[in-house]
Write an enzyme that holds these catalytic residues in place. Structure first.
Site, PDB file in Angstrom:
ATOM      1  N   SER A  13     -77.516  -4.772 -66.388  1.00 23.57           N
ATOM      2  CA  SER A  13     -76.648  -4.782 -65.215  1.00 23.57           C
ATOM      3  C   SER A  13     -75.190  -4.579 -65.616  1.00 23.57           C
ATOM      4  CB  SER A  13     -76.857  -6.092 -64.454  1.00 23.57           C
ATOM      5  OG  SER A  13     -76.302  -6.041 -63.177  1.00 23.57           O
ATOM      6  N   ASP A  43     -82.480  -3.780 -60.813  1.00 23.76           N
ATOM      7  CA  ASP A  43     -81.695  -4.490 -61.815  1.00 23.76           C
ATOM      8  C   ASP A  43     -82.540  -5.033 -62.963  1.00 23.76           C
ATOM      9  OD1 ASP A  43     -80.057  -6.540 -63.123  1.00 23.76           O
ATOM     10  OD2 ASP A  43     -78.731  -6.368 -61.386  1.00 23.76           O
TER      11      ASP A  43
END
Length: 328
Positions: free
Chosen positions: A39, A194
């Site tokens: 991320s 993610d």
């Protein structure tokens, strides 16, 4: 220069804290050889991997308007109802095209836009074939992806694949962002989100926990100091469904990998813990991964938290002592 590996935890808008810590390591003579991130950590790792210096990354992160990363589609213009239907039809509220284009432009300025541009051709170990690796979560197969090495599963040549697209997958926070669609060799579509959903602190990618390393692997991780200023404490009984989803996602991302770290030899001792608590204008606030309205003052405070954490860490760090204790 002292060679080292670095793993950067996902942290949403808090990525500038990683930059503060990395700046200290850079000034102390450390050179990042192999980098991995999830991320927001993937963004920092990427910029380091393509040749940006920490001072450059600091200016880049300071200038980010995170609200632009919340790119709206037509449905999103209709308030809460529009956001609800965006989740129903697109599986996420915001589009990440703006982010991908923003990052791709930065990569091209260094002449390194694909994974082939950061391939380490003189390295025989598959673990270190590429200078950069990022994590993503395949919801369709319920599996963690480590990119670029897992791209072959989709019939894709890793060397020719866009780094910006891979990082886009890694930072596509569920609910907030629409998932990335990737087809495999059979034409089946996979929904990718993610990487922090399955591994938010992927230090394990760089170190198997058993070998006797030639140089250190450091982990950069955010430390939640308290639950004050959380959504529920601010809103009390007035929390709505979107606040609830935000809290749910933030908790998932922040809690991941804690069990792994606690059971891994030496990981605590080589982790730089960066506080998420900042004090701005006399007010103390915990910055969560999804605080897209973060101010410039708060970003600078997070940067300084990273600086302070790294300086404290390096005052006591002794690689030979660590290696003899945990890898004998």
């Amino acid at each position: 220069m002292t060679l080292c590996n670095a793993a950067f935890e996902g942290g949403g808008v808090r990525g500038i804290g990683h930059v503060g810590a990395a700046c200290v390591f850079e000034k102390k003579g450390y050179d990042f050889l192999n980098l991995v991130g999830s991320s927001a950590g993937a963004i920092v790792a990427t910029l380091l991997a393509v040749g940006y210096k920490c001072d450059e990354i600091k200016e880049i992160m300071k200038s980010i308007d995170y609200l632009k990363f919340k790119q709206k589609d037509l449905l999103d213009c209709f308030g809460t109802v529009g956001k609800f239907f965006s989740i129903v039809f697109d599986f996420g509220i915001y589009n990440a095209d703006y982010f991908e284009n923003w990052l791709n432009k930065l990569l091209k300025e260094k002449g390194k836009a694909t994974f082939g541009d950061v391939r380490l051709y003189d390295r025989r170990c598959k673990r270190y074939k590429y200078k950069l690796q990022v994590t993503a979560s395949d919801l369709t197969d319920k599996k963690l992806l480590v990119l670029p090495r897992d791209l072959w599963k989709f019939g894709i040549n890793p060397d020719s694949y866009s780094i910006a697209k891979a990082v886009r997958m890694s930072m596509s926070i569920p609910i907030f962002y629409e998932p990335f669609h990737l087809k495999d060799k059979m034409g089946r579509e996979h929904l990718i989100v993610d990487g922090g959903l399955l591994s938010n602190y992927p230090i394990w990618i760089l170190d198997d926990g058993e070998s006797y390393p030639q140089y250190p692997t450091f982990g950069f991780k955010f430390i939640e100091n308290s639950n004050e200023n959380s959504i529920i404490s601010r809103s009390k009984s007035n929390i709505n469904i979107f606040d609830y989803l935000k809290l749910l996602v933030s908790t998932t991302l922040d809690a991941n990998d804690k069990q792994y770290i606690s059971n891994s030899k030496g990981d605590f001792q080589r982790t730089i813990g960066i506080s998420t608590k900042v004090k701005v204008d006399g007010k103390i606030k915990n910055i969560s991964a999804t605080d897209f309205d973060i101010t410039k003052k708060e970003s600078i405070a997070l940067f300084n938290n990273g600086v302070n954490a790294a300086e404290r860490f390096l005052e006591h760090w002794d690689f030979n002592k660590w290696r003899n204790t945990f890898r004998r």
